[in-house]
Design an enzyme around this catalytic site. Structure first.
Site, PDB file in Angstrom:
ATOM      1  N   ASP A 212       0.826  -1.208   0.000  1.00  0.00           N
ATOM      2  CA  ASP A 212       0.000   0.000   0.000  1.00  0.00           C
ATOM      3  C   ASP A 212       0.865   1.265   0.000  1.00  0.00           C
ATOM      4  O   ASP A 212       1.857   1.333   0.727  1.00  0.00           O
ATOM      5  CB  ASP A 212      -0.869  -0.035   1.275  1.00  0.00           C
ATOM      6  CG  ASP A 212      -1.945   1.016   1.300  1.00  0.00           C
ATOM      7  OD1 ASP A 212      -2.806   0.992   0.402  1.00  0.00           O
ATOM      8  OD2 ASP A 212      -1.943   1.858   2.218  1.00  0.00           O
ATOM      9  N   GLU A 272      14.787 -15.328   0.522  1.00  0.00           N
ATOM     10  CA  GLU A 272      15.076 -16.392   1.498  1.00  0.00           C
ATOM     11  C   GLU A 272      14.032 -17.503   1.412  1.00  0.00           C
ATOM     12  O   GLU A 272      14.177 -18.556   2.027  1.00  0.00           O
ATOM     13  CB  GLU A 272      15.038 -15.818   2.924  1.00  0.00           C
ATOM     14  CG  GLU A 272      16.127 -14.808   3.219  1.00  0.00           C
ATOM     15  CD  GLU A 272      15.837 -14.066   4.525  1.00  0.00           C
ATOM     16  OE1 GLU A 272      15.016 -14.555   5.339  1.00  0.00           O
ATOM     17  OE2 GLU A 272      16.422 -12.989   4.714  1.00  0.00           O
TER      18      GLU A 272
HETATM   19  C1  NOJ Z   1      -4.429   2.894  -0.906  1.00  0.00           C
HETATM   20  C2  NOJ Z   1      -5.570   1.976  -0.630  1.00  0.00           C
HETATM   21  O1  NOJ Z   1      -5.876   1.261  -1.788  1.00  0.00           O
HETATM   22  C3  NOJ Z   1      -6.707   2.830  -0.164  1.00  0.00           C
HETATM   23  O2  NOJ Z   1      -7.906   2.129  -0.081  1.00  0.00           O
HETATM   24  C4  NOJ Z   1      -6.332   3.442   1.158  1.00  0.00           C
HETATM   25  O3  NOJ Z   1      -7.343   4.335   1.559  1.00  0.00           O
HETATM   26  C5  NOJ Z   1      -5.021   4.212   1.059  1.00  0.00           C
HETATM   27  N1  NOJ Z   1      -4.023   3.504   0.320  1.00  0.00           N
HETATM   28  C6  NOJ Z   1      -4.458   4.505   2.418  1.00  0.00           C
HETATM   29  O4  NOJ Z   1      -3.996   3.320   3.003  1.00  0.00           O
END
Ligand code: NOJ
Length: 562
Positions: A212, A272
């Site tokens: 993310d 790993e």
């Molecule tokens: C990207 C994620 O896909 C989204 O849903 C989220 O709100 C933001 N990152 C923050 O984590």
């Protein structure tokens, strides 16, 4: 002259290079316990659906312990399953059943920020300014006479300020919601903690991670003011110019060069383990050569290619996006990825039904232009048929195989996306693409939960789109998806060599390419397009795609050339 031996190619055909990967959004896939919120046992009970779709892997959006202020992207404990979704034993059961079905499991990793309920953030709040506890996050003194002004002018991606003040006067940075404090990736404890989290899930048998906000972990050291827009889609600025990499100036909170050291280190950890474990970067980075840095041979394996997703219904634009991303990836020796929908953007069956599909990326409200559902779905099916013929890996978002539209009439009090509240309702947010799936046309909540409960109300149009209403129905979107994945696999399109088929596509609005002896044609024009005589139809996006030897508008075909 001595010949240098060619460097060993370590990337021949790992499983992910041409995989079709299905995104499961746990809140909305299937609810086993009837509380209206999807859960892991619900997913396990519906895994046969994924097997029948012919996907290679599933990616689970977060199911970790979380107060759910951003639908689980606010993690309070990275090693626990939130009780709403089940337990670690439920996760193991899911992963083991998926393995038995030949489906690999990818989990979400959220390293840019934690929840404010994470023990670290609670400790930081309890500790003094300058303490080691605060150093795990980005705390700063404010500006102005009493430090009453935030340390800089950054805003949150979700709207509103990017800083929040704590009672002792310091401020902490949150690029997202106030409940999602950003971590300090210069702190070795943060690095060590995530090493351990990654190993925890690899030891549990996951095959990879979706990372993310992969472009956000490292901030410019001076935290300078930034007058640009802070948004996930437009996270960086374009400067144009001859060398897009050198002349591109990223925003100070995104795409800083320091992130790459982190990914090289994580790649060592993956190494790993056996079985070609992988990571895919969620990085809203432009231009393509900068994004390609994330998939250099010693970094991540994949990055989402959002340049393709944000294109409109325009063959020329799609071709440009394909060219730019493929060229950039080839330069670093990485296959590319393709995606048209996910949990953050308007579903493509609705996006393509808008006058300008590029105008609205996150949410459609009742007062906005309403998509044309018929045209949107036809175009979505056609775009997906073209996408699944492109070489590389493709990501599908749950429900697109049913042709689900965006829910545009959600009542304000049902909306949960923090964007809605933080923007004062100006941006309706992403709930419209997150509505629980319809499985059975005649059941309560269309079979999503045994009690009929559903955390978001489902539109009435979901009845006709329920999985059981499409099962075995020739021409249904569900059957089309099954045909597409099966034929893609049989013809090895994911590892194919594609070339633009200029000679078969002299007309404006036509996208045409060849791959593995297949001619793919997509018609985004408003008139029919004459197809080469004698070609055999392998698959059409709609049953009536060809009329009198011509490809009708808003349709696509795979043809075998004579
Ligand atoms: C990207 C994620 O896909 C989204 O849903 C989220 O709100 C933001 N990152 C923050 O984590």
């Amino acid at each position: 002259m001595t010949l240098e031996p060619a460097p060993a190619d370590t990337r021949t055909t790992p499983w992910w290079a041409d995989a079709v990967i299905y995104q499961v959004y746990p809140r909305s896939f299937a609810d086993a316990d009837g509380d209206g919120m999807g859960d892991l046992p619900g997913i396990t009970s519906r895994l046969d659906h994924l097997a029948s779709l012919g996907v290679d892997a599933l990616w689970l959006s977060p199911f970790y312990l979380s107060p759910q202020h951003d639908a689980g992207y606010d993690v309070a404990d990275y090693r626990q399953v939130d009780p709403r979704f089940g337990s670690l034993a439920d996760f193991d059961a899911l992963r083991e059943k998926a393995d038995r079905l030949g489906i690999r499991t990818i989990v979400d990793l959220v390293p840019n920020h934690t929840s404010d309920e994470h023990v670290w953030f609670q400790a930081a709040l309890a500790a003094a300014p300058g303490s080691p506890e605060r150093d795990r996050y980005i705390f700063r003194d404010g500006r102005g006479p009493d430090g009453a002004e935030p340390p800089n002018n950054w805003t949150s991606v979700f709207g509103g300020p990017g800083w929040t003040r704590v009672p002792d006067g310091q401020w902490y940075l949150h690029l997202f919601d106030v409940t999602q404090p950003d971590l300090n990736w210069h702190n070795p404890e943060v690095v060590a903690e995530f090493d351990d989290v990654i190993r925890f899930w690899l030891d549990r048998g996951v095959h990879g991670f979706r990372v993310d906000v992969a472009h956000g972990l490292v901030k410019h050291p001076d935290l300078p003011d930034w007058d640009g827009h802070t948004a996930m889609v437009e996270g960086t600025t374009r400067t144009g110019g001859a060398d897009p990499i050198e002349e591109h100036v990223p925003a100070p909170m995104f795409d800083q060069d320091g992130v790459h050291e982190i990914y090289r280190h994580w790649n060592d950890i993956l190494g790993e383990y056996d079985g070609d474990r992988m990571m895919v970067a969620e990085a809203w980075v432009e231009p393509a050569p900068r994004l390609a840095k994330y998939v250099r041979p010693d970094e991540m394996q994949q990055a989402f290619n959002f340049e393709f997703l944000i294109e409109g219904w325009d063959a020329a634009g799609m071709a440009r996006a394909v060219d730019s991303v493929m060229a950039a990836n080839e330069a670093v020796g990485a296959p590319t990825t393709w995606v048209l929908s996910n949990h953050d953007v308007v579903r493509h069956a609705s996006r393509f039904g808008l006058a300008d599909p590029t105008g609205r990326s996150a949410g459609i409200g009742a007062d906005d232009e309403q998509p044309d559902a018929g045209i949107g779905l036809r175009r979505a099916r056609a775009a997906t048929l073209a996408m699944l013929a492109l070489p590389g890996s493709a990501y599908l978002y749950q429900g697109e195989e049913l042709g689900l539209p965006e829910a545009t009439q959600l009542p304000a009090d049902a909306r949960e996306d923090p964007t809605f509240v933080r923007s004062g309702g100006a941006d309706v947010g992403r709930d419209g693409c997150r509505v629980p799936l319809p499985w059975e046309a005649g059941a309560p909540a269309y079979g999503f939960s045994p009690t009929g409960a559903s955390w978001l109300p489902q539109p009435a149009s979901f009845a006709d789109l329920a999985a059981d209403a499409q099962e075995g129905v020739p021409g249904s979107t569900l059957e089309l998806y099954r045909q597409m994945t099966a034929l893609r696999r049989e013809l090895h399109l994911g590892t194919g060599t594609m070339a633009w088929a200029e000679e078969h596509a002299p007309a404006e609005g036509i996208l045409a390419f060849t791959t593995e002896g297949v001619l793919v044609v997509l018609n985004t024009a408003d008139r029919a397009f004459e197809l080469p005589a004698g070609a055999e139809l392998l698959l059409g996006s709609v049953p009536d795609a060809i009329d009198g030897g011509a490809l009708v508008p808003d349709a696509a075909v795979w043809l075998r050339l004579p």
